[in-house]
Every structure is written in structure tokens, then in C-alpha cells.
Design an enzyme around this catalytic site. Structure first.
Site, PDB file in Angstrom:
ATOM      1  N   ASP A 150       0.631  -1.159   0.008  1.00 23.49           N
ATOM      2  CA  ASP A 150       0.023   0.108  -0.024  1.00 23.49           C
ATOM      3  C   ASP A 150       0.915   1.243  -0.050  1.00 23.49           C
ATOM      4  OD1 ASP A 150      -2.086  -1.882   0.361  1.00 23.49           O
ATOM      5  OD2 ASP A 150      -2.992  -0.826   1.726  1.00 23.49           O
ATOM      6  N   ASP A 151       0.479   2.354  -0.626  1.00 22.16           N
ATOM      7  CA  ASP A 151       0.591   3.742  -0.261  1.00 22.16           C
ATOM      8  C   ASP A 151       1.774   4.343  -0.989  1.00 22.16           C
ATOM      9  OD1 ASP A 151      -0.949   3.661   1.930  1.00 22.16           O
ATOM     10  OD2 ASP A 151       0.466   3.717   3.435  1.00 22.16           O
TER      11      ASP A 151
ATOM     12  N   HIS B  21      -6.125   3.264  -4.324  1.00 23.28           N
ATOM     13  CA  HIS B  21      -5.838   3.428  -2.989  1.00 23.28           C
ATOM     14  C   HIS B  21      -6.294   4.922  -2.696  1.00 23.28           C
ATOM     15  CE1 HIS B  21      -4.823   2.227   1.293  1.00 23.28           C
ATOM     16  NE2 HIS B  21      -3.695   3.074   1.153  1.00 23.28           N
TER      17      HIS B  21
ATOM     18  N   HIS C 158      -5.133   9.332  -0.375  1.00 24.07           N
ATOM     19  CA  HIS C 158      -5.186   8.625   1.080  1.00 24.07           C
ATOM     20  C   HIS C 158      -6.362   9.375   1.840  1.00 24.07           C
ATOM     21  CE1 HIS C 158      -3.818   5.742   4.303  1.00 24.07           C
ATOM     22  NE2 HIS C 158      -3.446   5.413   3.312  1.00 24.07           N
TER      23      HIS C 158
ATOM     24  N   TYR D 227      -6.833   3.308   5.637  1.00 19.76           N
ATOM     25  CA  TYR D 227      -7.257   2.989   6.998  1.00 19.76           C
ATOM     26  C   TYR D 227      -7.684   1.787   7.098  1.00 19.76           C
ATOM     27  CZ  TYR D 227      -5.577   7.930   6.785  1.00 19.76           C
ATOM     28  OH  TYR D 227      -4.979   8.963   6.475  1.00 19.76           O
TER      29      TYR D 227
ATOM     30  N   HIS E 143       3.710  -2.335   3.003  1.00 18.51           N
ATOM     31  CA  HIS E 143       3.823  -0.960   2.631  1.00 18.51           C
ATOM     32  C   HIS E 143       4.944  -0.908   1.948  1.00 18.51           C
ATOM     33  CE1 HIS E 143       0.674  -0.890   5.730  1.00 18.51           C
ATOM     34  NE2 HIS E 143       0.240  -0.052   5.340  1.00 18.51           N
TER      35      HIS E 143
HETATM   36 NI    NI Z   1      -2.767   3.398   3.080  1.00 16.74          NI
END
Ligand code: NI
Length: 217
Positions: free
Chosen positions: A27-28, A77, A81, A118, A168
Site C-alpha cells: 500500500d501507499d 488506494h 489517502h 485506513y 507498505h
Molecule cells: Ni494506506
């Protein structure tokens, strides 16, 4: 080395739906470590799913393209965010659509899945977004521990057939954990597939508005 004797590796990453499989997710990103993660995945014939922030995609277009060329999946995603449960339906649509467009512009492929930042979703969010929502069943807490050993330990302790593993790729200790995680999973006879491949192998197709935490046999 022993991983080279594992069926998945020897088969060059060909999926056998009757055998155990897991989906590693990152993620991210994309970020400065994403390309190095791809090289590790390539080395082991492994695939993963990257849930990216749309705002970061234009700076890493060639990395995104490489990810797709290697057989990995790019998921949504959101653009920046945002917490979807605190967002209006207009903002949700903007965040999702802009990210889908950015990924398409970089790779030629639209995301088919999203992961809510989240892990925050509710019925309004699910009904607003025309894609399946992908959660996870193995939370490595890599962002918190920043420890490759603890990330690997979490995977060893919690992974089973059909798991979706959360990591991540924006953190260096996570990059440092990837090779050990991939090797461990291969040695334990898991096929390392994308989330869409996992769902397809087990259920045929993914359903928009549905939440997936894992996909057991
Ligand atoms: Ni995230």
C-alpha cells in the site's frame, strides 16, 4: 537453493488453482523502493498487488508500467489517502476516478480493485464505488515496527491458504523484508499471485461492493 525446487518457481509462475496461494499487497506507493520490490518479485517468479495513491503515479510511470509488464496488479488506494467514511460521495468519486485515470495513463490498464485507506469503509462507501473492496487477513504492521524480522515473523505466524498480506512499499525496512517473506512463502509451497488471480482461481470473479479479507479454498 531450495526455492528453485518449488513447484511455483519451476512452473515459472503458472497458477494451479488446486494448490495453496496467497496475495501479497503493498500500500501507499508508488515510491522510491517500489522498483526494488519489483526486482525481488521478478527474481522469484512472484507477483503482488500494489494499492497506489493516484497522486504519486505520475512520478513513477515507468515503474508502474514495469509492475504490470511483470504480471503484477495495480489497485486503487484513492488519490491522496483520504478517509472515505468521512468523505462526500462527490469526493469519493473524484478520488477513485482520478486514480483510475492516472493508473491507466501510466500502464494502459485500469485498476479493478480498491483498498480503502485506513481500512475504513461503510455501506455508503461500498455502494458508491463500482469495484470490490480489498482488505487483508495478515496485518504485518511493517509501518509500525519498521523491522524486517518482525514483518517476516508476522507472515510466518499468520499466513494460510488464501491469505491477503498487508505491507507498505514506502518504507525501507519493508523492502528489506520482501525477499525473506517471498522465500518463506515459496518454501511453504504457496503460489504468489495477485488479488484478482486469487479471487478468480477460487471464486471465478470478483463482485463490486463486496469486501474481501481473504479468499479461502
Ligand atoms: Ni494506506
Amino acid at each position: 537453493e531450495a526455492y528453485e525446487n518449488v513447484g511455483w518457481y519451476r512452473a515459472g509462475g503458472k497458477i494451479d488453482a488446486s494448490r495453496p496461494m496467497v496475495a501479497i499487497t503493498f500500500d501507499d506507493g508508488p515510491g522510491k523502493y517500489t522498483d526494488a520490490v519489483l526486482s525481488i518479485l521478478e527474481k522469484y517468479n512472484a507477483r503482488a498487488t500494489f494499492f497506489v495513491q493516484g497522486k504519486s503515479v505520475s512520478g513513477y510511470k515507468s515503474v508502474m508500467k514495469r509492475a504490470v509488464t511483470l504480471g503484477n496488479e495495480i489497485g486503487n488506494h484513492t488519490w491522496s489517502h483520504v478517509k472515505l467514511t468521512s468523505s462526500s460521495s462527490e469526493v469519493i468519486a473524484e478520488q477513485i476516478n482520478a486514480t483510475n485515470s492516472a493508473v491507466y495513463n501510466a500502464t494502459g490498464v485500469y485498476p479493478k480493485l480498491y483498498r480503502p485507506p485506513y481500512g475504513a469503509y461503510n455501506n455508503a462507501v461500498l455502494s458508491c464505488i463500482n469495484m470490490p473492496a480489498i482488505m487483508w487477513s495478515v496485518d504485518t504492521l511493517d509501518w509500525k515496527t519498521r523491522s524486517p524480522a518482525k514483518t517476516l515473523e508476522s507472515v510466518k505466524r499468520s499466513t494460510y491458504d488464501g491469505s491477503i498480506i498487508l505491507m507498505h512499499d514506502i518504507h525501507k525496512p519493508t523492502l528489506d523484508a520482501v525477499e525473506s517473506v517471498v522465500k518463506h512463502l515459496l518454501m511453504n509451497k504457496f503460489q504468489l499471485v495477485t488479488v484478482s488471480e486469487l479471487i478468480q482461481a477460487r471464486q471465478g470473479y470478483a463482485v463490486s461492493g463486496r469486501v474481501y479479507n481473504s479468499v479461502k479454498p
